[in-house]
Design a protein around this motif. Structure first.
Motif, mmCIF file in Angstrom:
data_model
loop_
_atom_site.group_PDB
_atom_site.id
_atom_site.type_symbol
_atom_site.label_atom_id
_atom_site.label_comp_id
_atom_site.label_asym_id
_atom_site.label_seq_id
_atom_site.Cartn_x
_atom_site.Cartn_y
_atom_site.Cartn_z
ATOM 1 N N ILE A 1 0.857 -1.201 0.000
ATOM 2 C CA ILE A 1 0.000 0.000 0.000
ATOM 3 C C ILE A 1 0.887 1.244 0.000
ATOM 4 N N GLN A 2 1.899 1.230 0.856
ATOM 5 C CA GLN A 2 2.811 2.373 0.949
ATOM 6 C C GLN A 2 3.503 2.646 -0.385
ATOM 7 N N SER A 3 3.936 1.587 -1.061
ATOM 8 C CA SER A 3 4.652 1.766 -2.330
ATOM 9 C C SER A 3 3.744 2.295 -3.427
ATOM 10 N N ARG A 4 2.452 2.056 -3.332
ATOM 11 C CA ARG A 4 1.526 2.504 -4.377
ATOM 12 C C ARG A 4 0.849 3.838 -4.068
ATOM 13 N N THR A 5 1.118 4.374 -2.879
ATOM 14 C CA THR A 5 0.460 5.612 -2.470
ATOM 15 C C THR A 5 1.375 6.810 -2.711
ATOM 16 N N GLU A 6 0.838 7.817 -3.387
ATOM 17 C CA GLU A 6 1.619 9.040 -3.558
ATOM 18 C C GLU A 6 1.897 9.619 -2.179
ATOM 19 N N GLY A 7 3.129 9.938 -1.932
ATOM 20 C CA GLY A 7 3.511 10.410 -0.606
ATOM 21 C C GLY A 7 4.188 9.326 0.193
ATOM 22 N N ASN A 8 4.294 8.120 -0.402
ATOM 23 C CA ASN A 8 5.106 7.060 0.185
ATOM 24 C C ASN A 8 4.728 6.731 1.631
ATOM 25 N N TYR A 9 3.425 6.540 1.898
ATOM 26 C CA TYR A 9 2.960 6.245 3.251
ATOM 27 C C TYR A 9 1.715 5.364 3.201
ATOM 28 N N VAL A 10 1.309 4.899 4.379
ATOM 29 C CA VAL A 10 0.091 4.095 4.509
ATOM 30 C C VAL A 10 -1.001 5.016 5.062
ATOM 31 N N PRO A 11 -1.954 5.426 4.222
ATOM 32 C CA PRO A 11 -3.009 6.319 4.708
ATOM 33 C C PRO A 11 -3.781 5.681 5.874
ATOM 34 N N LYS A 12 -4.092 6.501 6.883
ATOM 35 C CA LYS A 12 -4.781 5.983 8.076
ATOM 36 C C LYS A 12 -6.097 5.295 7.722
ATOM 37 N N GLU A 13 -6.806 5.839 6.713
ATOM 38 C CA GLU A 13 -8.110 5.259 6.372
ATOM 39 C C GLU A 13 -7.992 3.835 5.814
#
Length: 157
Positions: free
Chosen positions: A28-40
């Motif tokens: 999830i982190q690798s696919r999210t812009e901003g390189n993080y795991v969104p809380k939602e």
């Protein structure tokens, strides 16, 4: 594709068993812009893997390789273990902060770089050492830092 669809797709790819939690968080982190795991996404994972939300949150916030806060494309992790500290990691921190114009825990305005501390990265022979994404750099000084950042800027465009 919305966030929920992405998370459910990753869970389907990786498998919906509890032992896949870290793998899923990393993906999830690798696919999210901003390189993080969104809380939602944590609640979706919790429900899909039947793991208490507090445990999913605990794992997502425990490991330095994971973050629930937005980070740069290049995550600069500066080792703050004893060997690196003794070898001048505080000078390395100052150099990165000066060159990038940000403080530890911040992200550059262009979203390219973020600075954070990490525990030992296993490169004590290269102290002071930093890890930028998956690559380790050691025996640093301000000139080497400028060289590395220039190279990453060219590569990242």
């Amino acid at each position: 594709m919305n966030l929920q669809q992405m998370v459910l797709g990753i869970i389907e790819e990786k498998g919906n068993t509890k032992d896949k939690l870290i793998e899923i968080l990393l993906e999830i982190q690798s696919r999210t812009e901003g390189n993080y795991v969104p809380k939602e996404t944590l609640k979706i994972i919790s429900e899909s893997l039947d793991i208490p939300l507090s445990k999913v949150y605990g794992v997502a916030t425990f490991y330095s390789m994971l973050s629930i806060k937005g980070r740069g494309k290049y995550v600069i992790q500066i080792c703050n273990s004893a060997p690196c500290y003794i070898s001048g990691s505080s000078d390395i921190v100052k150099a990165f902060e000066e060159v990038l114009g940000i403080k530890m825990g911040e992200v550059t305005q262009d979203g390219m770089f973020s600075l954070e501390y990490t525990s030992c990265i296993g490169a004590c022979n290269l102290a002071p050492a930093v890890k930028i994404n998956d690559k380790v750099y050691g025996n640093l000084d301000k000139n080497k830092i400028i060289e590395i950042l220039d190279s990453l800027r060219k590569e990242g465009k």
